[in-house]
Design an enzyme around this catalytic site. Structure first.
Site, PDB file in Angstrom:
ATOM      1  N   CYS A  66     -30.092  -7.889 -42.606  1.00 48.67           N
ATOM      2  CA  CYS A  66     -29.042  -8.222 -41.642  1.00 48.67           C
ATOM      3  C   CYS A  66     -29.352  -7.862 -40.196  1.00 48.67           C
ATOM      4  O   CYS A  66     -29.299  -8.719 -39.316  1.00 48.67           O
ATOM      5  CB  CYS A  66     -27.742  -7.559 -42.069  1.00 48.67           C
ATOM      6  SG  CYS A  66     -27.306  -7.978 -43.750  1.00 48.67           S
TER       7      CYS A  66
HETATM    8  C1  UGA Z   1     -25.464  -3.827 -42.561  1.00 51.02           C
HETATM    9  C2  UGA Z   1     -24.117  -3.316 -42.021  1.00 51.02           C
HETATM   10  O1  UGA Z   1     -24.032  -1.901 -42.177  1.00 51.02           O
HETATM   11  C3  UGA Z   1     -22.940  -3.997 -42.755  1.00 51.02           C
HETATM   12  O2  UGA Z   1     -21.705  -3.595 -42.152  1.00 51.02           O
HETATM   13  C4  UGA Z   1     -23.088  -5.517 -42.650  1.00 51.02           C
HETATM   14  O3  UGA Z   1     -22.045  -6.192 -43.306  1.00 51.02           O
HETATM   15  C5  UGA Z   1     -24.411  -5.919 -43.273  1.00 51.02           C
HETATM   16  O4  UGA Z   1     -25.479  -5.260 -42.537  1.00 51.02           O
HETATM   17  C6  UGA Z   1     -24.530  -7.428 -43.181  1.00 51.02           C
HETATM   18  O5  UGA Z   1     -24.601  -7.951 -42.064  1.00 51.02           O
HETATM   19  O6  UGA Z   1     -24.414  -8.101 -44.220  1.00 51.02           O
HETATM   20  P1  UGA Z   1     -27.050  -3.169 -44.612  1.00 51.02           P
HETATM   21  O7  UGA Z   1     -28.103  -3.947 -43.887  1.00 51.02           O
HETATM   22  O8  UGA Z   1     -26.822  -3.425 -46.044  1.00 51.02           O
HETATM   23  O9  UGA Z   1     -25.616  -3.375 -43.899  1.00 51.02           O
HETATM   24  O10 UGA Z   1     -27.463  -1.638 -44.515  1.00 51.02           O
HETATM   25  P2  UGA Z   1     -27.130  -0.378 -43.592  1.00 51.02           P
HETATM   26  O11 UGA Z   1     -26.614   0.680 -44.474  1.00 51.02           O
HETATM   27  O12 UGA Z   1     -26.330  -0.738 -42.426  1.00 51.02           O
HETATM   28  O13 UGA Z   1     -28.599   0.070 -43.122  1.00 51.02           O
HETATM   29  C7  UGA Z   1     -29.432  -0.794 -42.341  1.00 51.02           C
HETATM   30  C8  UGA Z   1     -30.690  -0.074 -41.901  1.00 51.02           C
HETATM   31  O14 UGA Z   1     -30.397   0.902 -40.892  1.00 51.02           O
HETATM   32  C9  UGA Z   1     -31.423   0.707 -43.011  1.00 51.02           C
HETATM   33  O15 UGA Z   1     -32.811   0.429 -42.924  1.00 51.02           O
HETATM   34  C10 UGA Z   1     -31.166   2.156 -42.694  1.00 51.02           C
HETATM   35  O16 UGA Z   1     -32.220   3.006 -43.095  1.00 51.02           O
HETATM   36  C11 UGA Z   1     -31.082   2.109 -41.171  1.00 51.02           C
HETATM   37  N1  UGA Z   1     -30.317   3.230 -40.593  1.00 51.02           N
HETATM   38  C12 UGA Z   1     -28.993   3.361 -40.860  1.00 51.02           C
HETATM   39  C13 UGA Z   1     -30.962   4.135 -39.746  1.00 51.02           C
HETATM   40  O17 UGA Z   1     -32.186   4.026 -39.483  1.00 51.02           O
HETATM   41  N2  UGA Z   1     -30.221   5.164 -39.203  1.00 51.02           N
HETATM   42  C14 UGA Z   1     -28.897   5.310 -39.455  1.00 51.02           C
HETATM   43  O18 UGA Z   1     -28.285   6.267 -38.916  1.00 51.02           O
HETATM   44  C15 UGA Z   1     -28.255   4.401 -40.308  1.00 51.02           C
END
Ligand code: UGA
Length: 451
Positions: free
Chosen positions: A278
């Site tokens: 995403c």
């Molecule tokens: C993300 C959004 O959080 C959702 O709200 C949204 O609906 C979704 O995309 C989408 O567009 O369908 P997702 O990609 O499943 O969800 O995962 P996240 O939990 O947001 O993590 C994304 C990335 O960010 C991961 O690689 C995670 O490791 C990284 N991350 C997250 C960080 O590097 N630091 C953080 O503090 C949080």
């Protein structure tokens, strides 16, 4: 018999999780996919991908055996037999990084074919992430061209962005923090709001429903994902600042920043950068869209650049620790884009592997508790695949922690000392207790200089 009959067109994370949650609350659901194998699997109540809680609901629906949920390969039939259709198709990134709307287009065509044969009012809801203008300018236009029906008169039209995160899709579906409804007209918006009032019942008490126009709703979704990505790149930029001076620790800095009630501590975790299907796709899509309209989205450009550079940073940190990595063996702990999933799309591990190869490492070995199969499909023979922590660390000169799985969190400095040739560890996710690991191991991490 059923108050609502809904067709879900697209059976990815959003589609399937919404479908089973609706069916579990007495809403008749017909899901549709063109993938026969997937449809058969779903009809046998086997989850086609791992998502927490999904299999349990499929099992429950099977036991109830009320024919309340089925998956078919005929979208026209699915639309004809229901009153509301939700488009939940993927909107992947094209080679030039702009949005690929081809699945949305073909689904709109199928809805058009169905509505041509249907006399009753039907509500069409776009749930996929689409750039502003798509729902009205593409979806409604195609449906009208094919069916001869008019939006706002013969069929209703809404855009309702989804905010589900992988690994939490069921939980997020059942407990949303808000519902955004972009409406073509009042009637369409009210019909969708009533549907959610029925689905959630009293659970909707603390969940605001925001009604707005369609284009604003389309942009809300990008607003969310771009801000979350920006927070991560901001934390990573500050992690790089923290590395300019001794004694600064990014984890403490971001804790201090995040406790400001206007900011929130979430998504301020510095590390090797964001991945997944995403953030990368959506930031690129809206950036390309804005460029096509003559506006250069500089902040978003920087967000992506900083994210890409974090993979280089972690390899730089490893070389500070070990010296040149040329000819050495490097171990990767974790390959998936985040814990709790086997999804490898845009995973930071891919960027790290490419950077390590550029620097001439002799061997890369990777281990992931869930993503070995998907990693192999993505990375092929660029790396070797270990089946355990012990195996991945064997004979290694340097280990890089890429994905913060719980089981890696349980490792102690002794585990690295016992299994590696030269125990050097770089923590790319701030998983380990800095003081303990720095005292007992040759250790470096993102966002803090080791003295
Ligand atoms: C993300 C959004 O959080 C959702 O709200 C949204 O609906 C979704 O995309 C989408 O567009 O369908 P997702 O990609 O499943 O969800 O995962 P996240 O939990 O947001 O993590 C994304 C990335 O960010 C991961 O690689 C995670 O490791 C990284 N991350 C997250 C960080 O590097 N630091 C953080 O503090 C949080």
């Amino acid at each position: 018999m059923y108050k609502y009959k809904v067709s879900i067109l697209g059976t990815g994370f959003i589609g399937l999780c919404s479908a089973v949650c609706f069916a579990d609350k007495d809403i008749k659901v017909i899901a549709s996919t063109h993938n026969e194998k997937k449809a058969a699997q779903i009809n046998e109540s086997i989850a086609p991908f791992y998502e927490e809680g999904l299999q349990e609901i499929l099992d429950r629906l099977k036991t109830a055996n009320l024919n309340i949920f089925q998956c078919i390969t005929n979208p026209v039939k699915a639309v004809l037999e229901t009153d509301i259709s939700m488009i939940t198709q993927g909107t992947p990134m094209r080679e030039d990084k702009s949005i690929d709307l081809s699945y949305i287009e073909s689904t709109a065509r199928e809805i058009g074919e169905a509505l041509k044969k249907k006399d009753n009012y039907h509500l069409v809801v776009v749930r996929s992430t689409v750039v502003p203008g798509t729902t009205r300018g593409l979806v409604a236009k195609i449906i009208t061209e094919i069916s001869g029906k008019e939006p706002g008169k013969d069929f209703g039209l809404c855009m309702q962005p989804e905010f589900l995160a992988e690994g939490r899709s069921i939980e997020d579906t059942l407990h949303p923090d808000r519902i955004v409804i972009g409406q073509f007209d009042e009637k369409s918006g009210s019909m969708l709001q009533e549907f959610y009032e029925y689905f959630y019942g009293i659970h909707l008490k603390n969940c605001p429903i925001l009604r707005m126009n369609i284009e604003s709703a389309e942009l809300v979704k990008y607003g969310n994902n771009c801000l979350l990505s920006t927070k991560i790149s901001y934390a990573n930029e500050f992690a790089n600042l923290a590395q300019l001076v001794p004694n600064v620790d990014i984890v403490e800095v971001m804790k201090g920043v995040g406790l400001d009630y206007r900011i929130s501590p979430r998504f301020l975790g510095a590390g090797v950068g964001f991945g997944g299907s995403c953030f990368h796709k959506d930031v690129n899509a809206i950036k390309a869209w804005s460029k096509s309209k003559g506006y250069n989205a500089r902040l978003l450009e920087a967000v992506l650049d900083i994210n890409d550079d974090q993979a280089i940073k972690i390899v730089d940190i490893a070389e500070e620790l070990v010296g040149t990595l040329k000819g050495k063996k490097v171990s990767l702990l974790g390959l998936a884009f985040k814990p709790g999933t086997d999804d490898m799309r845009e995973a930071a591990s891919i960027r790290v592997v490419n950077e390590l190869l550029k620097r001439g490492v002799k061997k890369i070995s990777g281990f992931d508790p869930k993503a070995l199969g998907t990693a192999q499909a993505e990375l092929g023979d660029k790396i070797e695949y270990a089946k355990s922590v012990e195996e991945v660390l064997r004979d290694s000169d340097c280990a890089l922690l890429i994905t913060e799985w719980d089981e890696f969190g349980n490792l102690t400095p002794e585990d690295f000392k016992n299994h590696m040739k030269t125990p050097n560890l770089v923590d790319g996710r701030r998983l380990y207790d800095y003081n303990k690991f720095n005292r007992e191991l040759s250790f470096r991490t993102i966002g803090r200089i080791s003295l």
